[in-house]
Design a protein around this motif. Sequence first.
Motif, PDB file in Angstrom:
ATOM      1  N   ILE B  29     -25.664  12.983  12.206  1.00 21.76           N
ATOM      2  CA  ILE B  29     -25.443  12.338  13.496  1.00 21.76           C
ATOM      3  C   ILE B  29     -23.970  12.413  13.881  1.00 21.76           C
ATOM      4  CG2 ILE B  29     -27.396  10.767  13.295  1.00 21.76           C
ATOM      5  CD1 ILE B  29     -25.422   8.583  12.406  1.00 21.76           C
ATOM      6  N   ASP B  30     -23.720  12.212  15.164  1.00 21.83           N
ATOM      7  CA  ASP B  30     -22.333  12.197  15.648  1.00 21.83           C
ATOM      8  C   ASP B  30     -21.658  10.892  15.245  1.00 21.83           C
ATOM      9  OD1 ASP B  30     -22.506  14.654  16.854  1.00 21.83           O
ATOM     10  OD2 ASP B  30     -23.231  13.819  18.742  1.00 21.83           O
ATOM     11  N   ILE B  31     -20.429  11.023  14.814  1.00 18.99           N
ATOM     12  CA  ILE B  31     -19.640   9.864  14.413  1.00 18.99           C
ATOM     13  C   ILE B  31     -18.349   9.889  15.222  1.00 18.99           C
ATOM     14  CG2 ILE B  31     -18.363   8.789  12.513  1.00 18.99           C
ATOM     15  CD1 ILE B  31     -20.511  10.413  10.702  1.00 18.99           C
ATOM     16  N   VAL B  32     -18.065   8.799  15.925  1.00 19.68           N
ATOM     17  CA  VAL B  32     -16.833   8.707  16.714  1.00 19.68           C
ATOM     18  C   VAL B  32     -15.861   7.805  15.969  1.00 19.68           C
ATOM     19  CG1 VAL B  32     -15.849   7.871  18.885  1.00 19.68           C
ATOM     20  CG2 VAL B  32     -18.042   9.094  18.886  1.00 19.68           C
ATOM     21  N   ASP B  33     -14.588   8.202  15.966  1.00 24.66           N
ATOM     22  CA  ASP B  33     -13.564   7.397  15.287  1.00 24.66           C
ATOM     23  C   ASP B  33     -12.938   6.432  16.298  1.00 24.66           C
ATOM     24  OD1 ASP B  33     -11.595   6.321  13.770  1.00 24.66           O
ATOM     25  OD2 ASP B  33     -10.512   8.190  13.407  1.00 24.66           O
ATOM     26  N   LYS B  34     -13.388   5.158  16.239  1.00 21.84           N
ATOM     27  CA  LYS B  34     -12.840   4.138  17.138  1.00 21.84           C
ATOM     28  C   LYS B  34     -11.369   3.878  16.871  1.00 21.84           C
ATOM     29  CE  LYS B  34     -15.627   0.607  16.312  1.00 21.84           C
ATOM     30  NZ  LYS B  34     -16.271  -0.715  16.426  1.00 21.84           N
ATOM     31  N   GLY B  35     -10.952   4.197  15.631  1.00 21.22           N
ATOM     32  CA  GLY B  35      -9.578   3.900  15.247  1.00 21.22           C
ATOM     33  C   GLY B  35      -8.642   5.081  15.446  1.00 21.22           C
ATOM     34  N   ARG B  36      -9.073   6.064  16.220  1.00 21.43           N
ATOM     35  CA  ARG B  36      -8.271   7.275  16.409  1.00 21.43           C
ATOM     36  C   ARG B  36      -6.830   6.908  16.760  1.00 21.43           C
ATOM     37  NH1 ARG B  36     -10.249  12.198  16.490  1.00 21.43           N
ATOM     38  NH2 ARG B  36     -12.379  11.608  16.979  1.00 21.43           N
ATOM     39  N   GLY B  37      -5.905   7.500  16.038  1.00 18.83           N
ATOM     40  CA  GLY B  37      -4.503   7.181  16.282  1.00 18.83           C
ATOM     41  C   GLY B  37      -4.009   6.008  15.453  1.00 18.83           C
ATOM     42  N   GLU B  38      -4.942   5.246  14.892  1.00 15.59           N
ATOM     43  CA  GLU B  38      -4.520   4.141  14.025  1.00 15.59           C
ATOM     44  C   GLU B  38      -4.563   4.587  12.570  1.00 15.59           C
ATOM     45  OE1 GLU B  38      -6.482   0.455  14.917  1.00 15.59           O
ATOM     46  OE2 GLU B  38      -6.541   0.962  17.042  1.00 15.59           O
ATOM     47  N   ALA B  39      -4.236   3.674  11.690  1.00 17.16           N
ATOM     48  CA  ALA B  39      -4.098   4.055  10.285  1.00 17.16           C
ATOM     49  C   ALA B  39      -5.434   4.417   9.657  1.00 17.16           C
ATOM     50  CB  ALA B  39      -3.463   2.906   9.510  1.00 17.16           C
ATOM     51  N   MET B  40      -6.507   3.747  10.069  1.00 13.68           N
ATOM     52  CA  MET B  40      -7.742   3.875   9.308  1.00 13.68           C
ATOM     53  C   MET B  40      -8.860   4.444  10.171  1.00 13.68           C
ATOM     54  SD  MET B  40      -9.345   1.095   6.729  1.00 13.68           S
ATOM     55  CE  MET B  40      -9.666  -0.111   8.005  1.00 13.68           C
ATOM     56  N   GLY B  91     -21.092  -2.418   8.276  1.00 18.29           N
ATOM     57  CA  GLY B  91     -21.024  -1.484   7.148  1.00 18.29           C
ATOM     58  C   GLY B  91     -21.302  -0.066   7.602  1.00 18.29           C
ATOM     59  N   THR B  92     -20.671   0.332   8.704  1.00 11.79           N
ATOM     60  CA  THR B  92     -20.928   1.677   9.234  1.00 11.79           C
ATOM     61  C   THR B  92     -20.499   2.760   8.241  1.00 11.79           C
ATOM     62  OG1 THR B  92     -20.696   0.846  11.492  1.00 11.79           O
ATOM     63  CG2 THR B  92     -20.486   3.218  11.203  1.00 11.79           C
ATOM     64  N   ARG B  93     -19.464   2.488   7.424  1.00 10.37           N
ATOM     65  CA  ARG B  93     -19.053   3.478   6.415  1.00 10.37           C
ATOM     66  C   ARG B  93     -20.161   3.697   5.382  1.00 10.37           C
ATOM     67  NH1 ARG B  93     -15.039   0.660   8.142  1.00 10.37           N
ATOM     68  NH2 ARG B  93     -13.042   1.592   8.694  1.00 10.37           N
ATOM     69  N   ALA B  94     -20.832   2.627   4.973  1.00  4.31           N
ATOM     70  CA  ALA B  94     -21.983   2.777   4.076  1.00  4.31           C
ATOM     71  C   ALA B  94     -23.074   3.582   4.780  1.00  4.31           C
ATOM     72  CB  ALA B  94     -22.514   1.407   3.654  1.00  4.31           C
TER      73      ALA B  94
END
Lengths: 262, 262
Positions: B29-40, B91-94
């Motif tokens: 599935i597509d995964i979007v990085d909400k933290g883009r530009g941030e540390a994590m 727990g989206t990383r899980a």
Amino acid sequence: MAIDDDIAFANRLADAAGEVIRPYFRRKIDIVDKGRGEAMFDPVTEADKRAEEAIRALIKRERPDDGILGEEYGEHEGSSGRVWVIDPVDGTRAFITGQTQWGTLIALNEGGSPVLGVLDQPVLRERFIATAAGAFLHSAEGKIRLGTRACASVAEAVLMSTHPWNYFDESEQLAFRALSQTCLLTRFGGDCYAYGLLAMGFVDLVVEARLKPWDIQALIPIVEASGGVVTDWRGQPCFEGGRVIAAGDKRAHAAALKFLAG
Amino acid sequence: MAIDDDIAFANRLADAAGEVIRPYFRRKIDIVDKGRGEAMFDPVTEADKRAEEAIRALIKRERPDDGILGEEYGEHEGSSGRVWVIDPVDGTRAFITGQTQWGTLIALNEGGSPVLGVLDQPVLRERFIATAAGAFLHSAEGKIRLGTRACASVAEAVLMSTHPWNYFDESEQLAFRALSQTCLLTRFGGDCYAYGLLAMGFVDLVVEARLKPWDIQALIPIVEASGGVVTDWRGQPCFEGGRVIAAGDKRAHAAALKFLAG
């Protein structure tokens, strides 16, 4: 084919272990500390011991010429050149805390290297089984062929390990942490199931240390037949355990080794 | 009773979310990085968004006077003094790594504190649900009343957290590690499911930081109605998230606070 007989027999071993283990899961059970007096709590339960007894009894009855190497009851010498290398409950810490990342590991070793591997999760009823002909996951949803995913670099990689410091000495911790900080994401608490996730294509790297032969031999055919690679931290075979890195893609493996080879 | 209606409605919300989420699990599935530009790396998926939409649509239709506070779509003000506090996939990383420690969290907050909590694991089909009247686990094996176990000291405690360093600043890491080194056993990778294991009596302490209100409100009734306690690291209420400690036994809670209150 002989390998088909071996697969059928390995399935029977896993069935027998699962029958023994399931009733102990999420029950209040006795836990003995094998590491008493040592630095780390090292739990063992009746589930570990009874499951290994069940497996050993079946092997001795039906494959009397084969050797056995098991976590709880050590080595039984055979005459066939074939050795069943088993860990009845790999991930006892997960088991006793009610989690499901533990599994029954069964390898058939021929001439020094594992030719068949089983990772069985009897509570989730998921069974990973592999030979050179392929790696498969059997579950309630049927049988699927396992395959790792592409991962060209460490920066794209999902890394897993069981614990950030319990199993690593200080220099290993530093190397692991440097790798982790370069990866996209690091997940802990994986135990043997982490290798299953890698074979399914959801994890790219698994890095561990202080493994015993029975912790890794069953997982090697599963990872390799899924398209991945398993070596020690210098890129050499790791049949005896020790420091291990598994990767779904050879490129990520080569890149990760640079952090670990020291 | 009004609370029975609320329980029935919360079950429908969890059912609706589970229907939406299940097809996305272990798919590419597509995964979007909400933290883009941030540390994590801060992943969000269609599963998160579609599940929260399903929950919000039901609340707006059937409880139009209630407020909503959700991870993905923020706050919707109500007029009833009741707010549904939801995290569709905690727990989206899980979730994106194929593991099952994630869950759908649904709290009903009345007058500032949560009076009903749901932790639903739709793949394992396990649902933890609690009000002041009790905490229960519904699964394929039926319905069981949850209860924490006795744990008189930190030295006897099994400690869980999601990650050893991602969510802790430097001083928090030091406090956590000192606590961990005193505990019997530490397991990482827990996510919200760690609180379920505590309510079942297999884990004694869960320690986390940087939580949002929707990460913790649903879990408070589950832990409290199981006999445990949930506070911040100074022993105060933690409805707004932040630094959280959950304990199955007040004695272990008091002892652990000494490591954390700093």
